[in-house]
Scaffold this motif. Structure first.
Motif, mmCIF file in Angstrom:
data_model
loop_
_atom_site.group_PDB
_atom_site.id
_atom_site.type_symbol
_atom_site.label_atom_id
_atom_site.label_comp_id
_atom_site.label_asym_id
_atom_site.label_seq_id
_atom_site.Cartn_x
_atom_site.Cartn_y
_atom_site.Cartn_z
ATOM 1 N N GLY A 358 0.938 -1.236 0.202
ATOM 2 C CA GLY A 358 -0.118 -0.084 0.078
ATOM 3 C C GLY A 358 0.859 1.249 0.074
ATOM 4 O O GLY A 358 0.644 2.139 -0.563
ATOM 5 N N ALA A 359 1.847 1.339 0.682
ATOM 6 C CA ALA A 359 2.664 2.429 0.758
ATOM 7 C C ALA A 359 3.592 2.589 -0.514
ATOM 8 O O ALA A 359 3.840 3.739 -0.715
ATOM 9 N N VAL A 360 3.879 1.887 -0.953
ATOM 10 C CA VAL A 360 4.782 1.556 -2.001
ATOM 11 C C VAL A 360 3.927 1.952 -3.062
ATOM 12 O O VAL A 360 4.334 3.062 -4.078
ATOM 13 N N ASP A 361 2.764 1.509 -3.591
ATOM 14 C CA ASP A 361 1.909 1.792 -4.553
ATOM 15 C C ASP A 361 1.247 3.492 -4.360
ATOM 16 O O ASP A 361 1.335 4.106 -5.277
ATOM 17 N N ALA A 362 1.319 3.993 -3.244
ATOM 18 C CA ALA A 362 0.929 5.362 -2.979
ATOM 19 C C ALA A 362 2.002 6.180 -2.922
ATOM 20 O O ALA A 362 1.925 7.366 -3.126
ATOM 21 N N GLY A 363 3.149 5.662 -3.425
ATOM 22 C CA GLY A 363 4.298 6.614 -3.135
ATOM 23 C C GLY A 363 4.626 7.179 -1.779
ATOM 24 O O GLY A 363 5.058 8.296 -1.586
ATOM 25 N N ARG A 364 4.344 6.597 -0.721
ATOM 26 C CA ARG A 364 4.383 6.982 0.795
ATOM 27 C C ARG A 364 5.243 5.922 1.523
ATOM 28 O O ARG A 364 4.826 5.596 2.720
ATOM 29 N N LEU A 365 6.419 5.793 1.034
ATOM 30 C CA LEU A 365 7.016 4.744 1.856
ATOM 31 C C LEU A 365 7.556 5.330 3.211
ATOM 32 O O LEU A 365 7.504 4.550 4.226
ATOM 33 N N HIS A 366 7.503 6.798 3.364
ATOM 34 C CA HIS A 366 7.975 7.185 4.517
ATOM 35 C C HIS A 366 6.802 7.104 5.465
ATOM 36 O O HIS A 366 7.049 7.409 6.713
ATOM 37 N N GLU A 367 5.495 6.862 5.035
ATOM 38 C CA GLU A 367 4.624 6.717 6.135
ATOM 39 C C GLU A 367 4.019 5.143 6.565
ATOM 40 O O GLU A 367 3.136 4.988 6.996
#
Length: 411
Positions: A358-367
């Motif tokens: 989910g974080a990778v697909d959204a470009g939110r790896l920092h979250e």
């Protein structure tokens, strides 16, 4: 006070002639010579970690030192150890090389074959300069006095083993613990750090490739400041521009970042070109990420042996990181250590990709959720590597910790 002089000479005959001449200089204290660029930088870093006063006043760099070319080595020494005066020893004493040596940070040049009077005069002048710089540093000036920040490279045994996720999470852990942290994407044709962190950017590392003297202002213009607090120096959006980033440019960029940040994490990807090789060679820690399968482990073995053959990195100085590890897989870390001939990190990263998706697909790896076992493992790896100053609570994101620290008036 005697002048400590460290010769960096790869040629055995040149070592004998230089050390003999140095022993005749008044008030000189020759230091045992080093025979390659890696040994020189490691020696200076070890001495600087104790105190700037432990560093030799003068370093003689022979024109045939290797594997890093002499001028590039001089630039790195000048950036990392500004209280050391460097003299280039060369058979070409023409004005062109003299100017190039000065541009790279040398304090002088002496011609081969060496003559006592010329060497004595140049050493004396450079030693006085070095003493003056150290006196200035002792007055409390805001000047880099040691080896600078810690540089960690993250390379992949092959594509798709998790190099970028590893690099970004290590950087986030360091940043969250209170250390200023930069991420450099040297996967020049296919770098994905920007995608993983949902970044739209204009400038990249390619914009610094042609700049011979990277000032703090120039560096700041190229760096993207991310919401997490990380400083990002990204791979070019146009992959063909990656060819502009030579090994020489990479060393200059890494040196500039090292002088400005406590931790520099470099994503080198799986294809190691000249720029990535230069980064791996100069890094304090070089990680090689693999998954516990036959193809990836064979790739890791090839990489370790190639780095060793090319004198980029010795096998014992490379740390293998096992990603997507399970207890049931046939290939376990001890076997990977035996196959690759390199030490394996004690921390392994579990095979729980669903936590990341989910974080990778959204470009939110920092979250990425702090309860994620993958994130916990990677932040544990950061602690194992000494990249964090204090444990970070598992449920906190890097940004939350940064904001809380600012509100409290610290750091």
């Amino acid at each position: 006070m005697p002048t400590r002089i460290l010769p960096a000479v790869g040629d055995a005959d040149a070592v004998r002639s230089i050390t003999t001449l140095l022993s005749q200089l008044p008030d000189a204290e020759p230091v045992p010579p080093v025979t390659d660029s890696t040994q020189l930088v490691d020696t200076l870093a070890r001495l600087a970690a104790e105190s700037v006063d432990e560093l030799p006043e003068v370093v003689l760099v022979h024109e045939r030192i290797g594997p890093v070319p002499a001028l590039e080595l001089i630039r790195e020494v000048a950036l990392r150890f500004p209280a050391v005066g460097v003299i280039l020893v060369t058979s070409d004493a023409g004005p062109g090389l003299f100017q190039a040596a000065m541009d790279h940070g040398a304090r002088g040049l002496v011609a081969l074959p060496l003559h006592y009077e010329e060497l004595a005069a140049r050493v004396s002048v450079v030693a006085q300069w070095s003493v003056g710089v150290r006196r200035h540093l002792g007055s409390g000036a805001d000047v880099l006095t040691g080896p600078g920040g810690t540089v960690v490279t993250v390379s992949g045994a092959k594509g798709g083993v998790g190099t970028t996720v590893t690099a970004v999470q290590l950087a986030l852990a360091a940043q969250a613990s209170g250390r200023s942290t930069a991420v450099l994407d040297l996967d020049l044709q296919t770098g994905d750090v920007a995608s993983y962190l949902d970044v739209q950017f204009r400038r990249s590392v390619a914009d610094l490739a042609a700049i011979t003297d990277i000032s703090p202002r120039v560096l700041a213009d190229a760096v993207f400041r991310h919401d997490s607090g990380l400083a990002l120096l990204l791979a070019p959006a146009e992959g063909e521009r990656g060819e502009d980033v030579t090994d020489r440019a990479a060393r200059a960029v890494v040196g500039a970042l090292r002088s400005r940040y406590d931790v520099v994490v470099i994503d080198c990807g799986a294809q190691l070109g000249g720029a990535g090789a230069a980064a791996v060679e100069t890094a304090d820690r070089a990680l090689l990420v693999t998954t516990p399968d036959v193809v990836a482990v064979r790739g890791a073995k090839r990489a370790v042996r190639m780095w060793d053959r090319l004198q980029i990195r010795k096998a014992e100085e490379t740390t293998v990181v096992v990603n997507r590890h399970t207890r049931t897989t046939e290939i376990q870390p001890p076997l990977i250590a035996r196959i690759t001939g390199a030490p394996v990190a004690a921390t392994t990263v579990p095979a729980h990709y669903k936590e990341l998706q989910g974080a990778v697909d959204a470009g939110r790896l920092h979250e990425l959720d702090g309860r994620s076992t993958v994130r916990q493992a990677l932040w544990g790896l950061a602690a194992e590597l000494g990249l964090v100053t204090a444990p970070v609570p598992a449920g906190k994101t890097g940004r939350a910790v940064v904001l809380r620290r600012r509100k409290g008036g610290a750091g």
